[in-house]
Design an enzyme around this catalytic site. Structure first.
Site, short mmCIF file in Angstrom:
data_model
loop_
_atom_site.label_atom_id
_atom_site.label_comp_id
_atom_site.label_asym_id
_atom_site.label_seq_id
_atom_site.Cartn_x
_atom_site.Cartn_y
_atom_site.Cartn_z
N HIS A 164 -15.11 -7.37 -1.28
CA HIS A 164 -15.21 -8.94 -1.74
C HIS A 164 -16.29 -9.51 -0.79
CE1 HIS A 164 -11.40 -7.58 -2.96
NE2 HIS A 164 -10.99 -7.38 -1.90
N TYR A 210 0.83 -1.25 0.06
CA TYR A 210 0.13 0.00 0.02
C TYR A 210 0.73 1.28 0.01
CZ TYR A 210 -3.52 -3.23 1.16
OH TYR A 210 -4.54 -4.61 0.98
N ASN A 234 -13.35 3.65 -1.79
CA ASN A 234 -12.40 2.48 -1.91
C ASN A 234 -12.89 1.47 -1.02
OD1 ASN A 234 -10.40 0.43 -1.27
ND2 ASN A 234 -8.74 2.09 -1.30
N ASP A 238 -25.83 -2.84 -2.04
CA ASP A 238 -27.06 -2.51 -2.16
C ASP A 238 -27.48 -1.06 -1.68
OD1 ASP A 238 -27.80 -5.10 -2.75
OD2 ASP A 238 -28.46 -5.74 -0.84
N ARG A 291 -9.53 -11.58 -3.88
CA ARG A 291 -9.57 -10.21 -4.13
C ARG A 291 -9.87 -9.72 -5.58
NH1 ARG A 291 -7.42 -7.56 0.38
NH2 ARG A 291 -5.97 -8.82 1.62
N HIS A 316 -9.10 1.22 -5.80
CA HIS A 316 -8.21 0.42 -5.11
C HIS A 316 -6.74 0.89 -5.20
CE1 HIS A 316 -11.46 -2.29 -4.13
NE2 HIS A 316 -11.81 -2.24 -5.40
N LEU A 317 -5.82 0.99 -4.20
CA LEU A 317 -4.64 1.41 -4.23
C LEU A 317 -3.73 0.42 -4.90
CD1 LEU A 317 -4.30 2.67 -0.58
CD2 LEU A 317 -4.41 4.06 -2.50
N SER A 318 -3.87 -0.82 -4.66
CA SER A 318 -3.00 -1.91 -5.20
C SER A 318 -3.96 -2.34 -6.70
CB SER A 318 -2.79 -2.90 -4.20
OG SER A 318 -3.95 -3.82 -3.93
#
Length: 152
Positions: free
Chosen positions: A84, A26, A78, A91, A115, A104-106
């Protein structure tokens, strides 16, 4: 005097640990630094930004529920680990009917197989992953452009 339009940035669980948590994945940038970068970019684009982080699914859901009454025009989220697992947060976003970008950072597709699946991507206007903190800037730019296109 606040700028408009309003974009909310929602950070999911464990993102408050950025800068300390698994820096090899990260990076070393903290959430406060990311939020400052987001605020600076938003100001340069003429949009108002509000950042919110929670480790609690219900708090994020409540925040999404507040977006419509707050006249939020776009959400950058994020969902972190909730990506997941959280049908409930999905919803909430679906029922809010406010366009959003998933960040997402990665690069989640280069990580563990669990993931690779997101409960949000099929609803999102766009998905940005693997750009590190710069992904948030890209998301804010995208959101501002989409908002301006709707106004014009």
């Amino acid at each position: 005097m606040s700028l408009s339009p309003l974009i909310w940035v929602l950070h999911g669980p464990n993102l408050n640990q950025l800068g300390v948590r698994e820096p090899e994945i990260y990076g070393s940038t903290t959430l406060d630094q990311i939020n400052q970068m987001i605020a600076d970019r938003a100001k340069s684009l003429g949009v108002n930004i509000d950042c919110f982080q929670s480790n609690h699914e219900g708090a994020l859901i409540e925040r999404v529920h507040q977006a419509g009454p707050a006249s939020v025009k776009f959400i950058v989220i994020n969902p972190a680990g909730f990506t997941h697992t959280s049908v409930a947060l999905r919803d909430a976003l679906a029922s809010a009917a406010i366009p959003f970008v998933e960040v997402h950072l990665s690069n989640v597709h280069r990580r563990e197989p669990f993931r690779h699946h997101s409960y949000f991507s099929d609803l999102a206007e766009a998905v940005i992953c693997g750009l590190g903190p710069q992904g948030y800037s890209a998301a804010i730019e995208f959101a501002a452009q989409r908002i301006n296109n709707r106004r014009g």
